[in-house]
Design an enzyme around this catalytic site. Structure first.
Site, PDB file in Angstrom:
ATOM      1  N   PRO A  47      52.069  33.703  40.724  1.00 49.06           N
ATOM      2  CA  PRO A  47      50.695  33.634  41.990  1.00 49.06           C
ATOM      3  C   PRO A  47      51.076  32.312  42.626  1.00 49.06           C
ATOM      4  O   PRO A  47      52.634  31.754  42.219  1.00 49.06           O
ATOM      5  CB  PRO A  47      49.352  32.888  41.175  1.00 49.06           C
ATOM      6  CG  PRO A  47      50.655  31.886  39.656  1.00 49.06           C
ATOM      7  CD  PRO A  47      51.000  33.008  39.227  1.00 49.06           C
ATOM      8  N   TYR A  60      46.442  58.907  45.086  1.00 48.31           N
ATOM      9  CA  TYR A  60      45.324  57.702  44.232  1.00 48.31           C
ATOM     10  C   TYR A  60      43.819  58.160  44.851  1.00 48.31           C
ATOM     11  O   TYR A  60      44.051  57.727  46.042  1.00 48.31           O
ATOM     12  CB  TYR A  60      45.561  57.013  43.596  1.00 48.31           C
ATOM     13  CG  TYR A  60      46.704  56.838  43.098  1.00 48.31           C
ATOM     14  CD1 TYR A  60      46.642  56.930  41.641  1.00 48.31           C
ATOM     15  CD2 TYR A  60      47.795  56.247  43.224  1.00 48.31           C
ATOM     16  CE1 TYR A  60      47.735  57.131  40.476  1.00 48.31           C
ATOM     17  CE2 TYR A  60      48.740  56.155  42.434  1.00 48.31           C
ATOM     18  CZ  TYR A  60      49.015  56.932  41.314  1.00 48.31           C
ATOM     19  OH  TYR A  60      49.764  56.934  41.132  1.00 48.31           O
ATOM     20  N   HIS A  80      41.931  49.034  32.928  1.00 44.44           N
ATOM     21  CA  HIS A  80      42.133  47.729  33.851  1.00 44.44           C
ATOM     22  C   HIS A  80      42.204  49.183  35.124  1.00 44.44           C
ATOM     23  O   HIS A  80      42.630  49.695  35.259  1.00 44.44           O
ATOM     24  CB  HIS A  80      43.495  48.145  32.798  1.00 44.44           C
ATOM     25  CG  HIS A  80      43.339  47.083  31.695  1.00 44.44           C
ATOM     26  ND1 HIS A  80      43.403  47.029  30.699  1.00 44.44           N
ATOM     27  CD2 HIS A  80      42.355  45.909  31.312  1.00 44.44           C
ATOM     28  CE1 HIS A  80      43.636  45.788  29.607  1.00 44.44           C
ATOM     29  NE2 HIS A  80      42.911  46.034  29.946  1.00 44.44           N
ATOM     30  N   GLU A  94      45.599  50.086  36.700  1.00 48.63           N
ATOM     31  CA  GLU A  94      46.492  50.895  36.116  1.00 48.63           C
ATOM     32  C   GLU A  94      45.780  52.080  36.533  1.00 48.63           C
ATOM     33  O   GLU A  94      45.185  53.544  36.285  1.00 48.63           O
ATOM     34  CB  GLU A  94      45.682  50.680  34.305  1.00 48.63           C
ATOM     35  CG  GLU A  94      46.498  50.203  34.365  1.00 48.63           C
ATOM     36  CD  GLU A  94      46.403  49.332  32.212  1.00 48.63           C
ATOM     37  OE1 GLU A  94      45.549  49.855  31.645  1.00 48.63           O
ATOM     38  OE2 GLU A  94      46.430  48.009  32.664  1.00 48.63           O
ATOM     39  N   HIS A 153      46.035  54.244  29.325  1.00 48.23           N
ATOM     40  CA  HIS A 153      46.398  52.799  29.619  1.00 48.23           C
ATOM     41  C   HIS A 153      47.505  52.669  30.482  1.00 48.23           C
ATOM     42  O   HIS A 153      48.357  54.236  30.169  1.00 48.23           O
ATOM     43  CB  HIS A 153      46.636  51.778  28.714  1.00 48.23           C
ATOM     44  CG  HIS A 153      45.782  51.053  28.418  1.00 48.23           C
ATOM     45  ND1 HIS A 153      44.300  49.756  29.347  1.00 48.23           N
ATOM     46  CD2 HIS A 153      44.672  51.893  27.932  1.00 48.23           C
ATOM     47  CE1 HIS A 153      43.170  49.718  29.073  1.00 48.23           C
ATOM     48  NE2 HIS A 153      42.972  50.996  28.402  1.00 48.23           N
ATOM     49  N   GLU A 176      49.692  54.744  27.260  1.00 51.45           N
ATOM     50  CA  GLU A 176      50.442  53.346  27.134  1.00 51.45           C
ATOM     51  C   GLU A 176      50.636  54.696  28.615  1.00 51.45           C
ATOM     52  O   GLU A 176      51.741  55.671  27.912  1.00 51.45           O
ATOM     53  CB  GLU A 176      50.914  52.561  28.053  1.00 51.45           C
ATOM     54  CG  GLU A 176      50.223  51.642  26.666  1.00 51.45           C
ATOM     55  CD  GLU A 176      49.802  50.828  27.190  1.00 51.45           C
ATOM     56  OE1 GLU A 176      50.099  50.557  28.779  1.00 51.45           O
ATOM     57  OE2 GLU A 176      48.969  50.275  27.026  1.00 51.45           O
TER      58      GLU A 176
HETATM   59 ZN   LIG Z   1      45.366  48.992  29.752  1.00 50.37          ZN
END
Ligand SMILES: [Zn+2]
Ligand SMILES: *[C@@H]1O[C@H](CO)[C@@H](O)[C@H](O)[C@H]1NC(C)=O
Length: 447
Positions: free
Chosen positions: A66, A126, A204, A207, A326, A401
């Protein structure tokens, strides 16, 4: 530690406060590549999720730093004489540039969605939350009654969480002349042996490949008839709509839901640390952390909705497979996540997991490794997978994943949606076949 808290609170306060310009929440934030052995002080920030760990390999780890944490992180590394590489020096700038480039592409490839309809999930871009909802509305009509879409609850900000049910029984149902005769001994056997499968996507926010693949799977499942004849498939493609929307508009790296946390300036609960099984291991009680588990188990409406719908499916009988999508890393993980001890059915989970991996690899050569969550990745609890295993007793439970291994990470190019979905379908198909009863009883006539 107050300093640590301050650091990440400042990060998220910046992300939350500046929702005005596109991705302004990430102004001044950087991505660094660090050596894999770093000073303990930085290690502690990473472990607590206050520096956002993006990935790590043998040789390096990448972190999201950050703007307000830059000085602290630089100082710690400087004191210890550890070098690092700045990969992105301003994430807001980076994503604004991406968007300009994407717009040029978008104007050439409009995709199949129009302003208010979406007959097929996009594979070259997307999808926005709205486009996803158009698509879900459309399949609910096109494939009725075999496919139905219903809301299982609402998010913190009041958005519906949609569940697609692709019903067992094959494609004949809904014909005016039903071809499925439930009294036929063979069909009756198949229906009796019916299994249920649960697929979760989009928990999440950042993702993006996860809901994109989930929607491609929905499209494939709706069209194909034989593999799921005796299997009810339930897909929640977008489990965290608020977070997804926020990652589109304000902070592409947003992971959690959008629960306002009073006082601290740090919002959001990690929905994959909020489930009620061995709550707390590998999770944080600091709201500023990316892995903040929330004030209590199932404190969030999103996890409540998922829990209730999954429980209802399991109560309906034979929930045999749960897959949580994920990204990223190309890893198929099986429980436990909270302990390195072996979970029930581990040999079977590994065997079917290997079937997934080899079928997936045959499609495009992509390698998915099959590992135990805790020993292969990191300790984490309060996730969908451990809860499904520990509470619902589901036999086959996985966290998948998806692509890639870190080259693009959360910003996987849209051109990878289709190949990723294709290889996952090949793998999933093998898993579904492993669940299907091999044979009708001897003597049962052929349907
Ligand atoms: Zn995730
Ligand atoms: C799906 O179709 C059914 C039956 O027409 C309808 O009651 C339901 O509201 C639809 N769901 C969505 C999400 O549009």
């Amino acid at each position: 530690m107050a300093g640590r808290q301050l650091l990440a609170c400042a990060l998220l306060a910046a992300a939350v406060g500046a929702a005005v310009g596109f991705q302004e929440g990430l102004r001044g934030h950087q991505i660094w590549e660090l050596p894999s052995s770093i000073p303990a002080a930085l290690e502690a920030l990473l472990r607590d999720g206050l520096l956002d760990a993006l990935d790590h390999s043998e040789s390096h780890r990448r972190v999201h730093v950050p703007a307000e944490g830059l000085d602290t992180a630089r100082r710690i590394l400087g004191e210890k004489g550890v070098g690092y590489k700045v990969l992105v020096d301003d994430l807001a700038e980076h994503f604004q540039g991406e968007r300009r480039r994407r717009r040029e592409v978008d104007s050439r490839e409009a995709g199949s969605c129009t302003a208010d309809s979406c007959p097929a999930p996009l594979s070259d871009a997307y999808m926005t939350l709205q486009q996803m909802e158009f698509y879900l509305r459309e399949i609910n009509t096109t494939y009725a009654p075999r496919v139905s879409v219903q809301s299982i609850g609402k998010s913190v900000e009041g958005r519906d969480i949609w569940m697609v049910h692709v019903k067992s029984g094959g494609c004949a149902q809904g014909d005016t002349q039903p071809q499925v005769n439930l009294r036929h001994p063979r069909i009756a056997y198949w229906m009796m042996k019916r299994r249920a499968v649960w697929i979760e996507g989009g928990l999440h926010a950042r993702e993006w490949i996860s809901p994109a693949v989930a929607l491609q799977l929905v499209a494939t499942l709706a069209q194909q008839c034989s593999v799921t004849r005796a299997i009810d498939v339930y897909v929640v493609p977008m489990a965290n709509p608020d977070g997804y929307l926020y990652s589109w508009a304000s902070n592409r790296l947003w992971r959690k839901n959008r629960r306002p946390i009073s006082g601290g300036g740090c919002d959001g609960v990690d929905l994959n640390r909020n489930w009620g099984y061995k709550f707390g291991v590998g999770a944080s009680s600091n709201p500023c952390s990316e892995v903040y588990k929330g004030p209590a188990t199932f404190s969030e409406p999103e996890t409540q909705a998922l829990r209730d719908a999954m429980t209802a499916v399991a109560d309906g009988g034979n929930l045999e497979l749960v897959v949580a999508l994920h990204s990223y890393g190309q890893v198929l993980m099986y429980p436990w996540g909270w302990t390195a001890e072996e979970a029930p059915d581990t040999p079977d989970m590994r065997r079917v997991g290997e079937m997934f991996a080899s079928a997936a690899q045959k499609r495009h050569g992509t390698v998915y490794s099959v590992v135990n969550s805790a020993s292969g990745f990191y300790y984490a609890s309060g996730a969908t997978d451990d809860w499904a295993k520990g509470v619902l007793n589901t036999k086959y439970v996985y966290t998948l994943e998806l692509r890639d291994e870190g080259a693009y990470g959360f910003y996987l190019q849209a051109s990878q949606i289709l190949p990723t979905a294709e290889e996952v379908w090949q793998g999933l198909r093998m898993m579904l076949l492993a669940l299907t009863p091999e044979k009708a009883p001897a003597g049962a006539p052929q349907a």
